[in-house]
Design a protein around this motif. Structure first.
Motif, PDB file in Angstrom:
ATOM      1  N   LEU A 155     -16.005  41.215 -28.956  1.00 54.57           N
ATOM      2  CA  LEU A 155     -16.219  40.932 -27.533  1.00 54.57           C
ATOM      3  C   LEU A 155     -15.085  41.453 -26.652  1.00 54.57           C
ATOM      4  CD1 LEU A 155     -17.834  37.379 -27.793  1.00 54.57           C
ATOM      5  CD2 LEU A 155     -18.968  39.593 -27.496  1.00 54.57           C
ATOM      6  N   PRO A 156     -13.809  41.349 -27.059  1.00 55.87           N
ATOM      7  CA  PRO A 156     -12.753  41.917 -26.208  1.00 55.87           C
ATOM      8  C   PRO A 156     -12.890  43.434 -26.044  1.00 55.87           C
ATOM      9  CG  PRO A 156     -11.804  40.389 -27.783  1.00 55.87           C
ATOM     10  CD  PRO A 156     -13.247  40.601 -28.178  1.00 55.87           C
ATOM     11  N   VAL A 157     -13.316  44.110 -27.082  1.00 53.27           N
ATOM     12  CA  VAL A 157     -13.496  45.565 -27.014  1.00 53.27           C
ATOM     13  C   VAL A 157     -14.654  45.893 -26.068  1.00 53.27           C
ATOM     14  CG1 VAL A 157     -14.004  47.654 -28.337  1.00 53.27           C
ATOM     15  CG2 VAL A 157     -12.567  45.860 -29.335  1.00 53.27           C
ATOM     16  N   LEU A 158     -15.729  45.163 -26.189  1.00 54.66           N
ATOM     17  CA  LEU A 158     -16.879  45.390 -25.308  1.00 54.66           C
ATOM     18  C   LEU A 158     -16.524  45.072 -23.858  1.00 54.66           C
ATOM     19  CD1 LEU A 158     -19.576  44.002 -27.718  1.00 54.66           C
ATOM     20  CD2 LEU A 158     -19.472  46.354 -26.857  1.00 54.66           C
ATOM     21  N   ASP A 159     -15.699  44.049 -23.637  1.00 53.11           N
ATOM     22  CA  ASP A 159     -15.244  43.734 -22.278  1.00 53.11           C
ATOM     23  C   ASP A 159     -14.426  44.885 -21.704  1.00 53.11           C
ATOM     24  OD1 ASP A 159     -16.445  41.250 -22.348  1.00 53.11           O
ATOM     25  OD2 ASP A 159     -14.583  40.155 -22.766  1.00 53.11           O
ATOM     26  N   LEU A 160     -13.549  45.449 -22.514  1.00 53.15           N
ATOM     27  CA  LEU A 160     -12.724  46.566 -22.048  1.00 53.15           C
ATOM     28  C   LEU A 160     -13.587  47.786 -21.736  1.00 53.15           C
ATOM     29  CD1 LEU A 160      -9.990  47.772 -21.402  1.00 53.15           C
ATOM     30  CD2 LEU A 160      -9.681  48.232 -23.849  1.00 53.15           C
ATOM     31  N   ILE A 161     -14.547  48.077 -22.581  1.00 50.19           N
ATOM     32  CA  ILE A 161     -15.462  49.200 -22.336  1.00 50.19           C
ATOM     33  C   ILE A 161     -16.192  48.989 -21.017  1.00 50.19           C
ATOM     34  CG2 ILE A 161     -17.587  50.333 -23.135  1.00 50.19           C
ATOM     35  CD1 ILE A 161     -16.546  49.724 -26.042  1.00 50.19           C
ATOM     36  N   ASP A 162     -16.660  47.770 -20.787  1.00 42.56           N
ATOM     37  CA  ASP A 162     -17.375  47.470 -19.551  1.00 42.56           C
ATOM     38  C   ASP A 162     -16.455  47.570 -18.331  1.00 42.56           C
ATOM     39  OD1 ASP A 162     -20.008  46.741 -18.545  1.00 42.56           O
ATOM     40  OD2 ASP A 162     -19.056  44.884 -17.874  1.00 42.56           O
ATOM     41  N   ALA A 163     -15.179  47.267 -18.505  1.00 42.74           N
ATOM     42  CA  ALA A 163     -14.227  47.395 -17.399  1.00 42.74           C
ATOM     43  C   ALA A 163     -13.944  48.866 -17.088  1.00 42.74           C
ATOM     44  CB  ALA A 163     -12.926  46.673 -17.739  1.00 42.74           C
ATOM     45  N   ASP A 189     -23.164  33.756 -29.603  1.00 43.78           N
ATOM     46  CA  ASP A 189     -23.059  32.368 -30.057  1.00 43.78           C
ATOM     47  C   ASP A 189     -23.183  32.245 -31.564  1.00 43.78           C
ATOM     48  OD1 ASP A 189     -22.855  31.442 -27.399  1.00 43.78           O
ATOM     49  OD2 ASP A 189     -25.029  31.606 -27.186  1.00 43.78           O
ATOM     50  N   SER A 190     -22.327  31.423 -32.163  1.00 37.78           N
ATOM     51  CA  SER A 190     -22.378  31.132 -33.605  1.00 37.78           C
ATOM     52  C   SER A 190     -22.568  32.406 -34.418  1.00 37.78           C
ATOM     53  CB  SER A 190     -23.506  30.155 -33.914  1.00 37.78           C
ATOM     54  OG  SER A 190     -23.364  28.981 -33.176  1.00 37.78           O
ATOM     55  N   LEU A 191     -21.593  33.278 -34.360  1.00 32.53           N
ATOM     56  CA  LEU A 191     -21.724  34.590 -34.981  1.00 32.53           C
ATOM     57  C   LEU A 191     -21.538  34.548 -36.496  1.00 32.53           C
ATOM     58  CD1 LEU A 191     -19.738  36.724 -32.416  1.00 32.53           C
ATOM     59  CD2 LEU A 191     -22.192  36.447 -32.585  1.00 32.53           C
ATOM     60  N   SER A 192     -22.517  35.099 -37.185  1.00 31.28           N
ATOM     61  CA  SER A 192     -22.403  35.282 -38.632  1.00 31.28           C
ATOM     62  C   SER A 192     -21.607  36.572 -38.874  1.00 31.28           C
ATOM     63  CB  SER A 192     -23.791  35.412 -39.254  1.00 31.28           C
ATOM     64  OG  SER A 192     -24.410  36.621 -38.826  1.00 31.28           O
ATOM     65  N   ASP A 193     -21.262  36.825 -40.121  1.00 33.92           N
ATOM     66  CA  ASP A 193     -20.562  38.070 -40.451  1.00 33.92           C
ATOM     67  C   ASP A 193     -21.413  39.282 -40.085  1.00 33.92           C
ATOM     68  OD1 ASP A 193     -18.361  36.683 -41.368  1.00 33.92           O
ATOM     69  OD2 ASP A 193     -18.952  36.817 -43.473  1.00 33.92           O
ATOM     70  N   GLU A 194     -22.715  39.165 -40.274  1.00 36.30           N
ATOM     71  CA  GLU A 194     -23.625  40.264 -39.929  1.00 36.30           C
ATOM     72  C   GLU A 194     -23.667  40.489 -38.413  1.00 36.30           C
ATOM     73  OE1 GLU A 194     -28.329  41.410 -40.392  1.00 36.30           O
ATOM     74  OE2 GLU A 194     -27.416  40.147 -41.928  1.00 36.30           O
ATOM     75  N   ASN A 245     -22.056  43.713 -33.651  1.00 40.21           N
ATOM     76  CA  ASN A 245     -21.278  43.862 -32.415  1.00 40.21           C
ATOM     77  C   ASN A 245     -20.244  44.973 -32.565  1.00 40.21           C
ATOM     78  OD1 ASN A 245     -22.601  41.834 -31.023  1.00 40.21           O
ATOM     79  ND2 ASN A 245     -20.918  40.365 -31.121  1.00 40.21           N
ATOM     80  N   ALA A 246     -19.579  45.008 -33.710  1.00 40.93           N
ATOM     81  CA  ALA A 246     -18.551  46.025 -33.939  1.00 40.93           C
ATOM     82  C   ALA A 246     -19.149  47.429 -33.936  1.00 40.93           C
ATOM     83  CB  ALA A 246     -17.833  45.750 -35.255  1.00 40.93           C
ATOM     84  N   LYS A 247     -20.296  47.592 -34.571  1.00 40.73           N
ATOM     85  CA  LYS A 247     -20.973  48.896 -34.581  1.00 40.73           C
ATOM     86  C   LYS A 247     -21.333  49.303 -33.155  1.00 40.73           C
ATOM     87  CE  LYS A 247     -22.968  48.512 -39.205  1.00 40.73           C
ATOM     88  NZ  LYS A 247     -24.205  48.292 -39.982  1.00 40.73           N
ATOM     89  N   TYR A 248     -21.831  48.347 -32.378  1.00 40.98           N
ATOM     90  CA  TYR A 248     -22.200  48.641 -30.996  1.00 40.98           C
ATOM     91  C   TYR A 248     -20.958  48.989 -30.177  1.00 40.98           C
ATOM     92  CZ  TYR A 248     -24.378  48.129 -26.417  1.00 40.98           C
ATOM     93  OH  TYR A 248     -24.835  48.362 -25.153  1.00 40.98           O
ATOM     94  N   VAL A 271     -14.057  43.864 -37.505  1.00 39.93           N
ATOM     95  CA  VAL A 271     -14.489  42.606 -38.116  1.00 39.93           C
ATOM     96  C   VAL A 271     -13.368  41.994 -38.966  1.00 39.93           C
ATOM     97  CG1 VAL A 271     -16.140  41.553 -39.711  1.00 39.93           C
ATOM     98  CG2 VAL A 271     -16.927  43.256 -38.066  1.00 39.93           C
ATOM     99  N   GLU A 272     -12.642  42.837 -39.672  1.00 39.88           N
ATOM    100  CA  GLU A 272     -11.550  42.358 -40.526  1.00 39.88           C
ATOM    101  C   GLU A 272     -10.246  42.169 -39.749  1.00 39.88           C
ATOM    102  OE1 GLU A 272     -11.411  45.280 -43.645  1.00 39.88           O
ATOM    103  OE2 GLU A 272     -13.454  44.806 -44.289  1.00 39.88           O
TER     104      GLU A 272
END
Length: 94
Positions: free
Chosen positions: A17-25, A39-44, A49-52, A72-73
């Motif tokens: 999410l921080p990376v996506l926020d920066l991209i959006d900024a 919400d309630s993020l599983s590993d998948e 999100n990371a791929k996106y 993710v790691e």
């Protein structure tokens, strides 16, 4: 959107999410929030999100060499390179 992290080792980075926020900024409205899982993020979910995030970073012109798994790691060195590449891209736009 607005996700705050305290360092490149912060576990919130595993959500991408921080990376996506920066991209959006850097390029407003480039991130489709319907594709971002929050919400309630599983590993998948985190990996999706990371791929996106990596895909969107490249789409806006950042030269990203890291892999989604690095986000993710929360691999600190690779996370730093992602933020550095995005910051470099943002500075080119300014």
């Amino acid at each position: 959107m607005c996700c705050v992290c305290s360092s490149v080792k912060d576990k919130v980075i595993s959500t991408s999410l921080p990376v996506l926020d920066l991209i959006d900024a850097i390029q407003p409205q480039s991130v489709n929030s319907d594709l971002v899982k929050r919400d309630s993020l599983s590993d998948e979910d985190k990996l999706d999100n990371a791929k996106y995030a990596i895909s969107m970073a490249r789409k806006i012109g950042a030269k990203v060499y890291a892999l989604p798994e690095d986000l993710v790691e929360v691999n600190p060195k690779m996370v730093m390179t992602i933020f550095a590449c995005l910051m470099g891209r943002g500075m080119k736009k300014a």
